[in-house]
Design a protein around this motif. Structure first.
Motif, PDB file in Angstrom:
ATOM      1  N   THR A   1     -31.694  43.764  40.747  1.00 34.35           N
ATOM      2  CA  THR A   1     -32.590  43.505  41.866  1.00 34.35           C
ATOM      3  C   THR A   1     -32.982  42.040  41.873  1.00 34.35           C
ATOM      4  N   TYR A   2     -32.974  41.431  43.039  1.00 33.45           N
ATOM      5  CA  TYR A   2     -33.410  40.051  43.175  1.00 33.45           C
ATOM      6  C   TYR A   2     -34.931  40.004  43.270  1.00 33.45           C
ATOM      7  N   SER A   3     -35.538  39.111  42.494  1.00 32.73           N
ATOM      8  CA  SER A   3     -36.991  38.966  42.490  1.00 32.73           C
ATOM      9  C   SER A   3     -37.337  37.630  41.840  1.00 32.73           C
ATOM     10  N   TRP A   4     -38.608  37.264  41.934  1.00 38.95           N
ATOM     11  CA  TRP A   4     -39.051  36.046  41.250  1.00 38.95           C
ATOM     12  C   TRP A   4     -38.826  36.166  39.747  1.00 38.95           C
ATOM     13  N   TRP A   5     -39.057  37.381  39.204  1.00 45.66           N
ATOM     14  CA  TRP A   5     -38.883  37.576  37.771  1.00 45.66           C
ATOM     15  C   TRP A   5     -37.425  37.417  37.371  1.00 45.66           C
TER      16      TRP A   5
ATOM     17  N   LEU B   1     -35.166  35.713  38.931  1.00 53.46           N
ATOM     18  CA  LEU B   1     -34.816  34.298  39.095  1.00 53.46           C
ATOM     19  C   LEU B   1     -35.274  33.496  37.878  1.00 53.46           C
ATOM     20  N   PHE B   2     -36.490  33.776  37.417  1.00 52.56           N
ATOM     21  CA  PHE B   2     -37.014  33.082  36.232  1.00 52.56           C
ATOM     22  C   PHE B   2     -36.197  33.430  34.995  1.00 52.56           C
ATOM     23  N   LYS B   3     -35.908  34.716  34.829  1.00 55.87           N
ATOM     24  CA  LYS B   3     -35.180  35.175  33.638  1.00 55.87           C
ATOM     25  C   LYS B   3     -33.773  34.573  33.585  1.00 55.87           C
ATOM     26  N   HIS B   4     -33.074  34.577  34.716  1.00 52.91           N
ATOM     27  CA  HIS B   4     -31.728  34.011  34.729  1.00 52.91           C
ATOM     28  C   HIS B   4     -31.757  32.485  34.639  1.00 52.91           C
ATOM     29  N   GLY B   5     -32.866  31.885  35.094  1.00 48.93           N
ATOM     30  CA  GLY B   5     -33.008  30.437  34.944  1.00 48.93           C
ATOM     31  C   GLY B   5     -33.039  30.025  33.495  1.00 48.93           C
ATOM     32  N   LEU B   6     -33.651  30.865  32.644  1.00 52.24           N
ATOM     33  CA  LEU B   6     -33.681  30.576  31.216  1.00 52.24           C
ATOM     34  C   LEU B   6     -32.280  30.607  30.611  1.00 52.24           C
ATOM     35  N   ARG B   7     -31.378  31.307  31.304  1.00 47.81           N
ATOM     36  CA  ARG B   7     -29.982  31.403  30.825  1.00 47.81           C
ATOM     37  C   ARG B   7     -29.061  30.500  31.646  1.00 47.81           C
ATOM     38  N   HIS B   8     -29.674  29.530  32.327  1.00 47.52           N
ATOM     39  CA  HIS B   8     -28.924  28.556  33.120  1.00 47.52           C
ATOM     40  C   HIS B   8     -28.115  29.223  34.238  1.00 47.52           C
ATOM     41  N   HIS B   9     -28.601  30.371  34.708  1.00 42.11           N
ATOM     42  CA  HIS B   9     -27.995  31.105  35.843  1.00 42.11           C
ATOM     43  C   HIS B   9     -26.520  31.436  35.613  1.00 42.11           C
ATOM     44  N   LYS B  10     -26.166  31.732  34.372  1.00 47.18           N
ATOM     45  CA  LYS B  10     -24.780  32.057  34.043  1.00 47.18           C
ATOM     46  C   LYS B  10     -24.546  33.551  33.858  1.00 47.18           C
ATOM     47  N   THR B  11     -25.591  34.367  34.040  1.00 45.73           N
ATOM     48  CA  THR B  11     -25.458  35.802  33.744  1.00 45.73           C
ATOM     49  C   THR B  11     -25.680  36.687  34.974  1.00 45.73           C
ATOM     50  N   TRP B  12     -25.658  36.081  36.171  1.00 46.48           N
ATOM     51  CA  TRP B  12     -25.804  36.901  37.375  1.00 46.48           C
ATOM     52  C   TRP B  12     -24.588  37.791  37.564  1.00 46.48           C
ATOM     53  N   GLU B  13     -24.833  39.024  38.021  1.00 43.24           N
ATOM     54  CA  GLU B  13     -23.735  39.915  38.386  1.00 43.24           C
ATOM     55  C   GLU B  13     -23.156  39.478  39.728  1.00 43.24           C
ATOM     56  N   PRO B  14     -21.883  39.789  40.001  1.00 42.73           N
ATOM     57  CA  PRO B  14     -21.342  39.531  41.345  1.00 42.73           C
ATOM     58  C   PRO B  14     -22.183  40.257  42.397  1.00 42.73           C
ATOM     59  N   ALA B  15     -22.289  39.657  43.585  1.00 40.06           N
ATOM     60  CA  ALA B  15     -23.125  40.250  44.632  1.00 40.06           C
ATOM     61  C   ALA B  15     -22.585  41.594  45.091  1.00 40.06           C
ATOM     62  N   TRP B  16     -21.251  41.755  45.098  1.00 41.66           N
ATOM     63  CA  TRP B  16     -20.677  43.058  45.446  1.00 41.66           C
ATOM     64  C   TRP B  16     -19.414  43.295  44.635  1.00 41.66           C
ATOM     65  N   ARG B  17     -19.020  44.560  44.570  1.00 44.30           N
ATOM     66  CA  ARG B  17     -17.844  44.960  43.794  1.00 44.30           C
ATOM     67  C   ARG B  17     -16.555  44.501  44.473  1.00 44.30           C
ATOM     68  N   ARG B  18     -15.560  44.125  43.681  1.00 43.31           N
ATOM     69  CA  ARG B  18     -14.226  43.845  44.188  1.00 43.31           C
ATOM     70  C   ARG B  18     -13.437  45.144  44.102  1.00 43.31           C
ATOM     71  N   ALA B  19     -13.505  45.934  45.153  1.00 43.62           N
ATOM     72  CA  ALA B  19     -12.912  47.266  45.130  1.00 43.62           C
ATOM     73  C   ALA B  19     -11.420  47.216  45.423  1.00 43.62           C
ATOM     74  N   GLN B  20     -10.711  48.223  44.937  1.00 47.69           N
ATOM     75  CA  GLN B  20      -9.300  48.408  45.230  1.00 47.69           C
ATOM     76  C   GLN B  20      -9.159  49.405  46.381  1.00 47.69           C
ATOM     77  N   LEU B  21      -8.239  49.128  47.272  1.00 44.64           N
ATOM     78  CA  LEU B  21      -8.028  50.004  48.423  1.00 44.64           C
ATOM     79  C   LEU B  21      -7.550  51.370  47.955  1.00 44.64           C
ATOM     80  N   GLN B  22      -8.206  52.437  48.447  1.00 41.01           N
ATOM     81  CA  GLN B  22      -7.846  53.804  48.105  1.00 41.01           C
ATOM     82  C   GLN B  22      -6.969  54.405  49.214  1.00 41.01           C
ATOM     83  N   PRO B  23      -6.236  55.464  48.939  1.00 43.12           N
ATOM     84  CA  PRO B  23      -5.331  56.031  49.953  1.00 43.12           C
ATOM     85  C   PRO B  23      -6.039  56.705  51.115  1.00 43.12           C
ATOM     86  N   GLY B  24      -7.339  57.050  50.965  1.00 47.02           N
ATOM     87  CA  GLY B  24      -8.037  57.705  52.062  1.00 47.02           C
ATOM     88  C   GLY B  24      -9.543  57.584  51.953  1.00 47.02           C
TER      89      GLY B  24
END
Length: 232
Positions: free
Chosen positions: A5-9, A11-34
């Motif tokens: 979840t995006y929040s001030w907290w 943002l602060f927490k990831h700032g302490l880690r130099h913003h290197k630990t954010w998850e991708p905003a969305w999944r890179r999904a593989q196309l399914q047959p249906g």
């Protein structure tokens, strides 16, 4: 599927880690047959459709197929204006419903879509323009939509940098004004809907061009794509 979840907290927490630990905003999904629903086009409309189908209607398997990158088509060229001051009742009411969604969209998506309600002005340069403006504003007010008719002096007061003098090539006689209207950032809107839809399990497939429709008995059974056939 729920991500961080995006929040001030956060943002602060990831700032302490130099913003290197954010998850991708969305999944890179593989196309399914249906899928239960296949949406062609990963712009604002397609991504919003996927999000609300998943959120409000609990549709199971949804895919958004985009021939380029998400938000890279017409959405990237959008004027970004958000308003509901339309003349006809049917148009005004559906846009007013959308306006109310916009007013809570950043919180709903947990993504800043940069919606700024700075108001929209429609200038009148002729007497007929002003008659049309008064007609539209009166129709809006009957529907409970915020709208006002402004004189040239009131327009000048609200927009000091605008030349409202009689010497202007197209003199300003007045304007309609909707205070709640505004603008949003088209990239942020597309990415916000993409992230929220992905969190609800929607597959977002980029670089997947739809090349044909499989129609049987007047119904679409599937789509042909640059990555193969997909049953819908």
């Amino acid at each position: 599927m729920q991500g961080q979840t995006y929040s001030w907290w956060s943002l602060f927490k990831h700032g302490l880690r130099h913003h290197k630990t954010w998850e991708p905003a969305w999944r890179r999904a593989q196309l399914q047959p249906g899928y239960d629903v296949v949406i062609i086009g990963g712009g604002g409309h397609g991504l919003a459709t996927a999000y609300y189908l998943a959120k409000n209607h609990k549709v199971g398997r949804i895919a958004v197929l985009e021939k380029g990158y998400l938000g890279g088509g017409n959405t990237a060229r959008n004027t970004t204006i958000v308003r509901s001051n339309y003349l006809w009742d049917e148009a005004a009411l559906i846009y007013e419903h959308a306006m109310k969604l916009w007013e809570g969209l950043t919180e709903d998506l947990n993504f800043n879509v940069m919606f700024s309600q700075r108001g929209v002005f429609n200038l009148g340069h002729t007497l007929q323009d002003m008659r049309d403006i008064e007609r539209r504003v009166n129709a809006n007010r009957l529907q409970g939509i915020d709208a006002q008719v402004l004189t040239a002096a009131e327009v000048q007061e609200k927009i000091p940098q605008l030349d409202c003098s009689r010497r202007a090539r197209y003199p300003v006689l007045g304007a309609s004004w909707q205070p709640r209207a505004g603008i949003a950032h088209h990239d942020a809107v597309a990415r916000g809907f993409a992230r929220a839809a992905s969190r609800l399990g929607v597959d977002l497939i980029e670089n997947c061009e739809v090349t044909g429709l499989d129609i049987q008995g007047g119904r679409v059974q599937g789509v042909q794509t640059s990555q193969g056939y997909v049953k819908a």
